[in-house]
Design an enzyme around this catalytic site. Sequence first.
Site, PDB file in Angstrom:
ATOM      1  N   ARG A   1      39.675  44.357  32.234  1.00 34.60           N
ATOM      2  CA  ARG A   1      40.063  44.244  30.826  1.00 34.60           C
ATOM      3  C   ARG A   1      40.420  45.640  30.330  1.00 34.60           C
ATOM      4  O   ARG A   1      39.782  46.631  30.701  1.00 34.60           O
ATOM      5  CB  ARG A   1      38.924  43.677  29.963  1.00 34.60           C
ATOM      6  CG  ARG A   1      38.663  42.173  30.122  1.00 34.60           C
ATOM      7  CD  ARG A   1      39.797  41.304  29.577  1.00 34.60           C
ATOM      8  NE  ARG A   1      39.517  39.877  29.677  1.00 34.60           N
ATOM      9  CZ  ARG A   1      39.916  39.079  30.680  1.00 34.60           C
ATOM     10  NH1 ARG A   1      40.614  39.585  31.680  1.00 34.60           N
ATOM     11  NH2 ARG A   1      39.627  37.785  30.661  1.00 34.60           N
TER      12      ARG A   1
ATOM     13  N   GLU B   1      47.199  43.600  23.898  1.00 34.54           N
ATOM     14  CA  GLU B   1      48.173  42.862  24.717  1.00 34.54           C
ATOM     15  C   GLU B   1      48.997  41.941  23.837  1.00 34.54           C
ATOM     16  O   GLU B   1      48.415  41.253  22.992  1.00 34.54           O
ATOM     17  CB  GLU B   1      47.438  42.070  25.799  1.00 34.54           C
ATOM     18  CG  GLU B   1      46.737  42.997  26.791  1.00 34.54           C
ATOM     19  CD  GLU B   1      46.034  42.269  27.934  1.00 34.54           C
ATOM     20  OE1 GLU B   1      46.082  41.030  27.964  1.00 34.54           O
ATOM     21  OE2 GLU B   1      45.457  42.954  28.785  1.00 34.54           O
TER      22      GLU B   1
ATOM     23  N   MET C   1      31.221  44.818  41.734  1.00 31.76           N
ATOM     24  CA  MET C   1      31.353  44.064  42.995  1.00 31.76           C
ATOM     25  C   MET C   1      30.811  42.659  42.801  1.00 31.76           C
ATOM     26  O   MET C   1      29.709  42.321  43.229  1.00 31.76           O
ATOM     27  CB  MET C   1      30.597  44.817  44.098  1.00 31.76           C
ATOM     28  CG  MET C   1      30.693  44.169  45.460  1.00 31.76           C
ATOM     29  SD  MET C   1      32.374  44.141  46.073  1.00 31.76           S
ATOM     30  CE  MET C   1      32.310  45.423  47.286  1.00 31.76           C
ATOM     31  N   GLY C   2      31.593  41.840  42.125  1.00 32.35           N
ATOM     32  CA  GLY C   2      31.220  40.440  41.928  1.00 32.35           C
ATOM     33  C   GLY C   2      32.121  39.578  42.786  1.00 32.35           C
ATOM     34  O   GLY C   2      32.500  39.965  43.895  1.00 32.35           O
ATOM     35  N   ARG C   3      32.494  38.411  42.239  1.00 31.19           N
ATOM     36  CA  ARG C   3      33.330  37.475  43.014  1.00 31.19           C
ATOM     37  C   ARG C   3      34.652  38.114  43.425  1.00 31.19           C
ATOM     38  O   ARG C   3      35.034  38.107  44.593  1.00 31.19           O
ATOM     39  CB  ARG C   3      33.592  36.211  42.180  1.00 31.19           C
ATOM     40  CG  ARG C   3      32.367  35.340  42.013  1.00 31.19           C
ATOM     41  CD  ARG C   3      32.624  34.268  40.983  1.00 31.19           C
ATOM     42  NE  ARG C   3      32.727  34.847  39.657  1.00 31.19           N
ATOM     43  CZ  ARG C   3      32.004  34.476  38.601  1.00 31.19           C
ATOM     44  NH1 ARG C   3      31.162  33.481  38.714  1.00 31.19           N
ATOM     45  NH2 ARG C   3      32.142  35.061  37.431  1.00 31.19           N
ATOM     46  N   ILE C   4      35.377  38.681  42.426  1.00 35.23           N
ATOM     47  CA  ILE C   4      36.706  39.232  42.744  1.00 35.23           C
ATOM     48  C   ILE C   4      36.564  40.529  43.544  1.00 35.23           C
ATOM     49  O   ILE C   4      37.305  40.773  44.496  1.00 35.23           O
ATOM     50  CB  ILE C   4      37.536  39.439  41.451  1.00 35.23           C
ATOM     51  CG1 ILE C   4      37.685  38.101  40.716  1.00 35.23           C
ATOM     52  CG2 ILE C   4      38.923  40.000  41.779  1.00 35.23           C
ATOM     53  CD1 ILE C   4      38.252  38.202  39.298  1.00 35.23           C
TER      54      ILE C   4
ATOM     55  N   HIS D   1      49.271  41.274  32.544  1.00 38.20           N
ATOM     56  CA  HIS D   1      48.054  40.449  32.685  1.00 38.20           C
ATOM     57  C   HIS D   1      48.332  39.177  33.514  1.00 38.20           C
ATOM     58  O   HIS D   1      48.214  38.060  33.005  1.00 38.20           O
ATOM     59  CB  HIS D   1      47.478  40.090  31.309  1.00 38.20           C
ATOM     60  CG  HIS D   1      46.021  39.752  31.371  1.00 38.20           C
ATOM     61  ND1 HIS D   1      45.145  40.038  30.367  1.00 38.20           N
ATOM     62  CD2 HIS D   1      45.272  39.156  32.338  1.00 38.20           C
ATOM     63  CE1 HIS D   1      43.926  39.621  30.689  1.00 38.20           C
ATOM     64  NE2 HIS D   1      43.988  39.078  31.889  1.00 38.20           N
TER      65      HIS D   1
END
Length: 316
Positions: free
Chosen positions: A234, A263, A155-158, A282
């Site tokens: 990721r 990727e 639970m950070g910025r995004i 991505h």
Amino acid sequence: MKPIVFITQKLPDQAVAELEEQYEVRMWPEENTPAPREKLLEEAKEAHALWTMLSDRVDSEVFEAAPNLKIVSNLAVGYNNIDLEAAHKHGVTVTNTPDVLTESTADLTFALLLATARRVIEAEKAVRSGDWQSWTPMGMTGQNVGGATLGIIGMGRIGEAVARRAKGFGMDILYHNRTRRNLEDVRYAEFEELLKTSDYVVILTPLTPETKGMIGAKELAMMKESACLINVARGGIVDEMALYEALKEKQIWGAGLDVFEQEPVPIDHPLLTLPNVTVLPHIGSATVQTRLEMMALNAEAIKACFENKSVKNRVC
Ligand code: NAP
């Protein structure tokens, strides 16, 4: 002599125009493929700055090849592609592009969650292929999103921006971090509790030695049979073969993946054979506005570094 900036993938003219006035800008000319490793190592020999993509592995070999290097500015908020210890050892500044991509990545996370829950891609394919024969009572049925429980790991910025969207859907929101935060309308849950009770488990941590393989067979087995796993962080955070088995055996209901361990994901990857996986290449931050803002942060960091100003968004 102007400082040399090597950019590992072709960027739009407007993103590099200002730098070109004061620096010798060398740019890999292809838009669709990043500079090969040999080219990166060769350019590193002279470069004072490297403007890198998340697909570039910037490890000790690169730092050792680059005696003039002052800064690596990475076009991403994640910087797991850069060996920070080696950067530190060589006295090189490393920067990333946080904040400006938060909202667009949260939008994509929600788009992927909805597409997975409501089988949007599968349904669209049915229309185009002529498989849509008639309206059927249980045809293409998915899972409820409104009112469901969302569990955000990281639970950070995004994560916070995803939670804001989820509130509008009337979701019950849980989160798990290493440190508890004081947030309204969301509840901290232990890792296991979050896995066991969430209808949607959304991964939004960085890829670190601690989070690598964080979601494996044991964790997937704790999830509900009706649950979906959404990974926009990721690829390496999820054990892909364990996920394949869990989806195939219907231990969990679906998955939405924007990121992969390798990727582009190999076209013969087992996950791509399953209908209950929604896959994207991505594109979390891929809006015109966001990408240009990210590039502006990279250019600003490079300029600040050579003008002896304070460099924003340093991660090393
Ligand atoms: P952020 O603000 O740093 O948030 C990351 C959160 O993860 C933090 O709240 C952190 O909290 C938590 N975390 C870190 N290690 C953890 C662990 N071992 N266990 C549980 N929680 C942990 O980063 P952000 O800007 O939201 O970005 C998150 C990640 O999304 C990036 O690192 C990047 O890899 C990925 N991303 C992907 C795309 C895409 O295109 N798909 C776009 C943007 C970002 P604690 O430190 O308290 O644990």
